[in-house]
Write an enzyme that holds these catalytic residues in place. Structure first.
Site, PDB file in Angstrom:
ATOM      1  N   LEU A   1     107.126   2.991 -61.110  1.00 38.33           N
ATOM      2  CA  LEU A   1     107.778   3.846 -60.518  1.00 38.33           C
ATOM      3  C   LEU A   1     107.403   4.481 -59.461  1.00 38.33           C
ATOM      4  CD1 LEU A   1     110.428   4.419 -63.504  1.00 38.33           C
ATOM      5  CD2 LEU A   1     110.709   3.197 -61.696  1.00 38.33           C
ATOM      6  N   ASP A   2     107.777   5.111 -58.520  1.00 38.45           N
ATOM      7  CA  ASP A   2     106.971   6.117 -57.612  1.00 38.45           C
ATOM      8  C   ASP A   2     107.123   7.477 -58.344  1.00 38.45           C
ATOM      9  OD1 ASP A   2     107.242   4.367 -55.400  1.00 38.45           O
ATOM     10  OD2 ASP A   2     109.114   4.902 -54.721  1.00 38.45           O
ATOM     11  N   LYS A   3     106.352   8.266 -57.683  1.00 35.24           N
ATOM     12  CA  LYS A   3     106.006   9.448 -58.448  1.00 35.24           C
ATOM     13  C   LYS A   3     107.371  10.359 -58.625  1.00 35.24           C
ATOM     14  CE  LYS A   3     103.787  14.142 -57.789  1.00 35.24           C
ATOM     15  NZ  LYS A   3     102.884  14.745 -56.696  1.00 35.24           N
TER      16      LYS A   3
ATOM     17  N   ARG B   1     114.617   2.528 -51.642  1.00 40.20           N
ATOM     18  CA  ARG B   1     114.548   3.817 -50.527  1.00 40.20           C
ATOM     19  C   ARG B   1     114.513   3.152 -49.343  1.00 40.20           C
ATOM     20  NH1 ARG B   1     109.203   6.595 -52.593  1.00 40.20           N
ATOM     21  NH2 ARG B   1     109.577   8.444 -50.691  1.00 40.20           N
TER      22      ARG B   1
ATOM     23  N   THR C   1     110.291   9.101 -58.448  1.00 44.21           N
ATOM     24  CA  THR C   1     111.324   8.557 -59.273  1.00 44.21           C
ATOM     25  C   THR C   1     111.391   8.517 -60.653  1.00 44.21           C
ATOM     26  OG1 THR C   1     111.541   6.845 -57.260  1.00 44.21           O
ATOM     27  CG2 THR C   1     112.663   6.212 -59.429  1.00 44.21           C
TER      28      THR C   1
END
Length: 320
Positions: free
Chosen positions: A135-137, A234, A139
């Protein structure tokens, strides 16, 4: 080091490449890992070294001596991890926004991987400390970890074969009239290497979304991933010209709804991360096949954002 294993190649695999036969005989390991071990001499057939492309006839004796993973060099750190589920094979974490998953330039410590290595020391022998997807930082939400090599290999395979359902909630700019699907390939941006973009020669990427709630200038949506490309939700929502609130990379200008008061403006300006949370996971247990479903509540900042948008929408309805 794992124990040496001895098996006989079944006759029904006759005519296959050795690496293909091994992948069927040892499903607990990935084909790429078995190929690496073949090249390193950790696999012998009838007492001799063979090449991955060699054809098998069936009946040969295979000896396999697995090598432990040595790729994880991060140090264990005691981090407060929210464990949603754990057994001998599987770990499900609720990752908060702001926590980096893998160490990298500028983030060598304090990552989820560092915390996982402290939580379960055996993860040091697994690829990426058992982390199956990222997961992105900024998110938040549910993230899968395989605690054994067998479980990690199975989960990685299930993810590739789209057997794990990942559901998200998001808030995007603009008012969507209906749900839909974005089917648009994604690859690294040709100029800005920190961004991804929709490009004809990118990797296939499919995102399904449906409307949960409409506001004056924003929409609360649920999203299901069919593929898992970097920044996929995104990028796809920005491609549809409905970027996520707070997205510092793909979001564009802040959208302030007509008639919004200063309190709402403060909430929108203060939401400095993408409004995206991985709220639900559905899969079969990688070892026993038991159906599993995990669901979490939205984090406080996300809920506060929704409440502010609802208050504004209600006040505008009253004006009408």
């Amino acid at each position: 080091m794992s124990e040496k294993q001895n098996r006989i190649i079944p006759l029904e695999l006759a005519g296959k490449r050795l690496d293909q036969a091994l992948a069927q005989m040892f499903p607990e390991y990935s084909r790429s890992r078995l190929t690496q071990w073949l090249k390193k001499g950790q696999v012998s057939v009838d007492g001799e070294a063979r090449r991955p492309r060699d054809t098998v006839t069936g009946g040969e004796a295979v000896w396999l001596e697995p090598l432990p993973e040595a790729a994880v060099t991060s140090k264990p750190e005691p981090l407060a991890l929210e464990v949603v589920f754990e057994d001998e094979d599987l770990l499900v974490i609720n990752k908060p926004a702001g926590l980096v998953v893998h160490p990298g330039a500028g983030n060598l410590r304090g990552t989820l991987m560092n915390g996982l290595l402290h939580h379960a020391a055996g993860l040091v022998e697994l690829p990426r400390a058992g982390i199956v997807h990222r997961l992105d930082k900024d998110t938040s939400g549910l993230l899968l970890v395989g605690k054994t090599l067998t479980a990690h290999t199975a989960l990685t395979r299930m993810l590739a074969e789209r057997e794990i359902d990942r559901h998200y909630e998001a808030v995007c700019n603009g008012v969507l009239t209906a749900g839909g699907t974005v089917d648009a390939p994604i690859k690294r941006h040709p100029v800005d290497r920190l961004r991804m973009s929709v490009q004809a020669d990118g990797k296939p990427a499919v995102t399904h979304y449906r409307v949960k709630e409409r506001f004056a200038a924003h929409t609360h949506i649920s999203v299901k991933l069919e593929t898992g490309r970097t920044h996929q939700i995104r990028v796809h929502m920005a491609h549809r010209r409905h970027p996520l609130i707070g997205d510092q990379v793909y979001g564009g200008r802040l959208a302030l709804p007509r008639g919004g008061d200063e309190a709402l403006a403060d909430v929108l300006r203060g939401f400095r991360r993408q409004a995206l949370c991985a709220t639900r996971l559905e899969l079969a247990h990688p070892l026993n096949g038991e159906p599993l479903e995990f669901q979490i509540a939205l984090p406080d900042d996300f809920q506060a954002l929704l409440n502010a948008l609802r208050r504004h929408a209600k006040s505008m309805a009253g004006d009408d």
